[in-house]
Design a protein around this motif. Structure first.
Motif, PDB file in Angstrom:
ATOM      1  N   GLY A  97      -8.663 -10.188  -9.330  1.00 37.69           N
ATOM      2  CA  GLY A  97      -8.483  -8.987  -8.507  1.00 37.69           C
ATOM      3  C   GLY A  97      -8.313  -7.717  -9.322  1.00 37.69           C
ATOM      4  N   ARG A  98      -8.108  -6.635  -8.575  1.00 37.72           N
ATOM      5  CA  ARG A  98      -7.782  -5.352  -9.203  1.00 37.72           C
ATOM      6  C   ARG A  98      -6.384  -5.463  -9.797  1.00 37.72           C
ATOM      7  NH1 ARG A  98      -6.433  -0.010  -5.555  1.00 37.72           N
ATOM      8  NH2 ARG A  98      -5.266   1.072  -7.191  1.00 37.72           N
ATOM      9  N   ARG A  99      -6.199  -4.875 -10.965  1.00 29.31           N
ATOM     10  CA  ARG A  99      -4.903  -4.957 -11.639  1.00 29.31           C
ATOM     11  C   ARG A  99      -3.853  -4.198 -10.824  1.00 29.31           C
ATOM     12  NH1 ARG A  99      -3.263  -5.096 -17.187  1.00 29.31           N
ATOM     13  NH2 ARG A  99      -5.213  -6.175 -17.601  1.00 29.31           N
ATOM     14  N   PHE A 100      -2.797  -4.890 -10.429  1.00 28.81           N
ATOM     15  CA  PHE A 100      -1.712  -4.269  -9.667  1.00 28.81           C
ATOM     16  C   PHE A 100      -0.982  -3.256 -10.546  1.00 28.81           C
ATOM     17  CE2 PHE A 100       2.693  -4.065  -8.249  1.00 28.81           C
ATOM     18  CZ  PHE A 100       2.525  -3.799  -6.899  1.00 28.81           C
ATOM     19  N   ASP A 101      -0.665  -2.096  -9.980  1.00 29.88           N
ATOM     20  CA  ASP A 101       0.099  -1.106 -10.754  1.00 29.88           C
ATOM     21  C   ASP A 101       1.034  -0.324  -9.831  1.00 29.88           C
ATOM     22  OD1 ASP A 101      -1.462   0.745  -9.407  1.00 29.88           O
ATOM     23  OD2 ASP A 101      -2.741   1.191 -11.126  1.00 29.88           O
ATOM     24  N   GLN A 102       1.734   0.647 -10.423  1.00 31.92           N
ATOM     25  CA  GLN A 102       2.759   1.388  -9.683  1.00 31.92           C
ATOM     26  C   GLN A 102       2.167   2.114  -8.469  1.00 31.92           C
ATOM     27  OE1 GLN A 102       5.782   0.827 -10.668  1.00 31.92           O
ATOM     28  NE2 GLN A 102       6.922   2.250  -9.411  1.00 31.92           N
ATOM     29  N   ARG A 103       0.892   2.508  -8.579  1.00 31.07           N
ATOM     30  CA  ARG A 103       0.264   3.164  -7.428  1.00 31.07           C
ATOM     31  C   ARG A 103       0.109   2.197  -6.258  1.00 31.07           C
ATOM     32  NH1 ARG A 103      -4.099   6.547 -10.743  1.00 31.07           N
ATOM     33  NH2 ARG A 103      -3.216   5.096 -12.233  1.00 31.07           N
ATOM     34  N   CYS A 104      -0.216   0.936  -6.580  1.00 30.12           N
ATOM     35  CA  CYS A 104      -0.313  -0.071  -5.511  1.00 30.12           C
ATOM     36  C   CYS A 104       1.054  -0.250  -4.859  1.00 30.12           C
ATOM     37  CB  CYS A 104      -0.790  -1.411  -6.060  1.00 30.12           C
ATOM     38  SG  CYS A 104      -2.369  -1.379  -6.918  1.00 30.12           S
ATOM     39  N   ALA A 105       2.117  -0.247  -5.682  1.00 28.82           N
ATOM     40  CA  ALA A 105       3.474  -0.399  -5.136  1.00 28.82           C
ATOM     41  C   ALA A 105       3.779   0.755  -4.180  1.00 28.82           C
ATOM     42  CB  ALA A 105       4.498  -0.456  -6.267  1.00 28.82           C
ATOM     43  N   ALA A 106       3.410   1.972  -4.584  1.00 32.09           N
ATOM     44  CA  ALA A 106       3.661   3.141  -3.730  1.00 32.09           C
ATOM     45  C   ALA A 106       2.857   3.035  -2.433  1.00 32.09           C
ATOM     46  CB  ALA A 106       3.303   4.423  -4.483  1.00 32.09           C
ATOM     47  N   ARG A 107       1.639   2.515  -2.532  1.00 33.33           N
ATOM     48  CA  ARG A 107       0.807   2.331  -1.329  1.00 33.33           C
ATOM     49  C   ARG A 107       1.495   1.383  -0.341  1.00 33.33           C
ATOM     50  NH1 ARG A 107      -5.273  -0.398  -1.063  1.00 33.33           N
ATOM     51  NH2 ARG A 107      -5.204  -0.809   1.167  1.00 33.33           N
ATOM     52  N   LEU A 108       2.115   0.314  -0.881  1.00 33.24           N
ATOM     53  CA  LEU A 108       2.805  -0.638  -0.005  1.00 33.24           C
ATOM     54  C   LEU A 108       3.941   0.044   0.744  1.00 33.24           C
ATOM     55  CD1 LEU A 108       2.865  -3.772  -2.318  1.00 33.24           C
ATOM     56  CD2 LEU A 108       1.576  -3.507  -0.195  1.00 33.24           C
ATOM     57  N   VAL A 109       4.656   0.928   0.043  1.00 36.81           N
ATOM     58  CA  VAL A 109       5.749   1.653   0.704  1.00 36.81           C
ATOM     59  C   VAL A 109       5.172   2.534   1.819  1.00 36.81           C
ATOM     60  CG1 VAL A 109       7.579   3.364   0.399  1.00 36.81           C
ATOM     61  CG2 VAL A 109       7.233   1.585  -1.332  1.00 36.81           C
ATOM     62  N   ASP A 110       4.098   3.265   1.505  1.00 37.84           N
ATOM     63  CA  ASP A 110       3.470   4.148   2.503  1.00 37.84           C
ATOM     64  C   ASP A 110       3.024   3.376   3.733  1.00 37.84           C
ATOM     65  OD1 ASP A 110       3.725   6.339   0.963  1.00 37.84           O
ATOM     66  OD2 ASP A 110       1.644   6.374   0.246  1.00 37.84           O
ATOM     67  N   GLU A 111       2.491   2.179   3.514  1.00 41.44           N
ATOM     68  CA  GLU A 111       1.905   1.427   4.621  1.00 41.44           C
ATOM     69  C   GLU A 111       2.911   0.486   5.296  1.00 41.44           C
ATOM     70  OE1 GLU A 111      -1.810  -0.341   3.366  1.00 41.44           O
ATOM     71  OE2 GLU A 111      -2.596   1.604   2.721  1.00 41.44           O
ATOM     72  N   ALA A 151       3.301 -12.488  -5.994  1.00 42.31           N
ATOM     73  CA  ALA A 151       3.728 -11.879  -4.718  1.00 42.31           C
ATOM     74  C   ALA A 151       5.170 -11.394  -4.819  1.00 42.31           C
ATOM     75  CB  ALA A 151       3.584 -12.882  -3.575  1.00 42.31           C
ATOM     76  N   MET A 152       6.022 -12.183  -5.484  1.00 42.57           N
ATOM     77  CA  MET A 152       7.421 -11.759  -5.619  1.00 42.57           C
ATOM     78  C   MET A 152       7.538 -10.534  -6.519  1.00 42.57           C
ATOM     79  SD  MET A 152       9.805 -15.090  -5.581  1.00 42.57           S
ATOM     80  CE  MET A 152       8.826 -16.254  -6.493  1.00 42.57           C
ATOM     81  N   ALA A 153       6.721 -10.488  -7.565  1.00 48.54           N
ATOM     82  CA  ALA A 153       6.741  -9.317  -8.452  1.00 48.54           C
ATOM     83  C   ALA A 153       6.320  -8.073  -7.666  1.00 48.54           C
ATOM     84  CB  ALA A 153       5.803  -9.547  -9.637  1.00 48.54           C
ATOM     85  N   ILE A 154       5.309  -8.233  -6.821  1.00 45.55           N
ATOM     86  CA  ILE A 154       4.801  -7.106  -6.035  1.00 45.55           C
ATOM     87  C   ILE A 154       5.853  -6.637  -5.025  1.00 45.55           C
ATOM     88  CG2 ILE A 154       3.122  -6.619  -4.184  1.00 45.55           C
ATOM     89  CD1 ILE A 154       1.077  -8.204  -5.981  1.00 45.55           C
ATOM     90  N   ILE A 155       6.491  -7.587  -4.346  1.00 37.63           N
ATOM     91  CA  ILE A 155       7.544  -7.232  -3.385  1.00 37.63           C
ATOM     92  C   ILE A 155       8.663  -6.468  -4.098  1.00 37.63           C
ATOM     93  CG2 ILE A 155       9.399  -8.184  -1.942  1.00 37.63           C
ATOM     94  CD1 ILE A 155       7.482 -10.508  -1.257  1.00 37.63           C
TER      95      ILE A 155
END
Ligand code: SAH
Length: 264
Positions: A97-111, A151-155
């Motif tokens: 997949g696409r490399r998860f980064d801080q921007r993805c984390a911020a997107r999760l908060v927004d959504e 998934a836990m790291a992302i959460i």
């Protein structure tokens, strides 16, 4: 924020629900979690979720049907619990997949969270990916045995960005990669004792002079980022996030060698 997880190992997620920053935020109901087990969507007595790969080769592949049903129930539960009218994004944990980064984390908060699908074995049937997955996300260029740890790291990364989760709101702001702070790496930290096995603390940090300390920290961030992650310096520059003082400091640094290669 709510996460819905599709996983064969629901109990893994007790860790983020009970420990540390994410555990406290969970107890305060700042985020919630539901886990959907593909095994609950099987129809045979053995509750089979995987099968051999077409074309041969090692290992087993997770079948599309139980995964799609699990995602469907997760979407329906989100609609009724959150009143969502649109389907939530579905992210598949995948080394491809696409490399998860801080921007993805911020997107999760927004959504307001998302549905995270954890693979096991050799991975999941591609037709499930084509039909149900918004985007595959990777934690990095290494292979784990399942998507639960990613998934836990992302959460964790998203929960700590929620307002009120960290005691000191400045601590998320000053973290590495924060785009508000130019996306640079964090500066080094020191705490007591003042002398540790013959090593002191940079005297500026003991000076009580907040403006000078801020300048020192900024310079340390620039120095560290230039040495370890020159790509982040380039990104910050392209996005116009480096000041004239930052650029002057960067020019004053000796030509960079990646750590450990200086004498080769
Ligand atoms: N055959 C696959 C690896 C499967 S590993 C390949 O070579 O690409 C089993 C599962 O672990 C994957 O389906 C995925 O959900 C998870 N996983 C493994 N490494 C991962 C990583 N770096 N990032 C995200 N998920 C990962």
């Amino acid at each position: 924020m709510r996460f819905d997880i599709v996983s064969l190992f629901p109990e893994s997620f007790d860790i983020v629900r009970s420990l540390g920053v994410t555990g406290r935020a969970y107890a305060r109901r700042l985020w919630s979690l539901a886990v959907w087990n593909p095994r609950d969507y099987t129809t045979d007595v053995h509750r089979t979720v995987d099968d051999r790969p077409y074309g041969g080769g090692p290992g087993m592949v997770m079948m599309a049907e139980p995964l799609e049903h699990a995602v469907g129930d997760a979407q329906a539960a989100r609609r009724s619990a959150l009143g969502n009218t649109r389907d939530a994004a579905v992210f598949l944990m995948s080394p491809a997949g696409r490399r998860f980064d801080q921007r993805c984390a911020a997107r999760l908060v927004d959504e307001g969270g998302a549905i995270l699908v954890c693979g096991r074995y050799e991975g999941v049937d591609q037709r499930f990916v084509d039909r149900c997955v918004t985007e595959p996300w990777s934690l990095g260029d290494f292979v784990l045995s399942g998507g639960e740890i990613p998934a836990m790291a992302i959460i964790d990364s998203a929960v700590r960005l929620l307002p009120g989760v960290l005691h000191d709101p400045d601590s998320a702001r000053e973290d590495s990669f924060n785009t508000a702070l130019s996306g640079l790496l964090d500066s080094p930290h020191y705490t007591r004792p003042e002398q540790y096995r013959g090593q002191g603390v940079p005297s500026i940090l003991l000076s009580g002079h907040h403006a000078n300390i801020a300048v020192w920290r900024r310079e340390q961030s620039l120095r560290l980022t230039a040495a370890q992650r020159p790509d982040l310096i380039r990104q910050a520059r392209e996005r116009g996030l480096l000041s004239a003082a930052d650029e002057a400091f960067l020019r004053s640094l000796p030509v960079n060698h990646p750590p450990g290669t200086a004498n080769r």
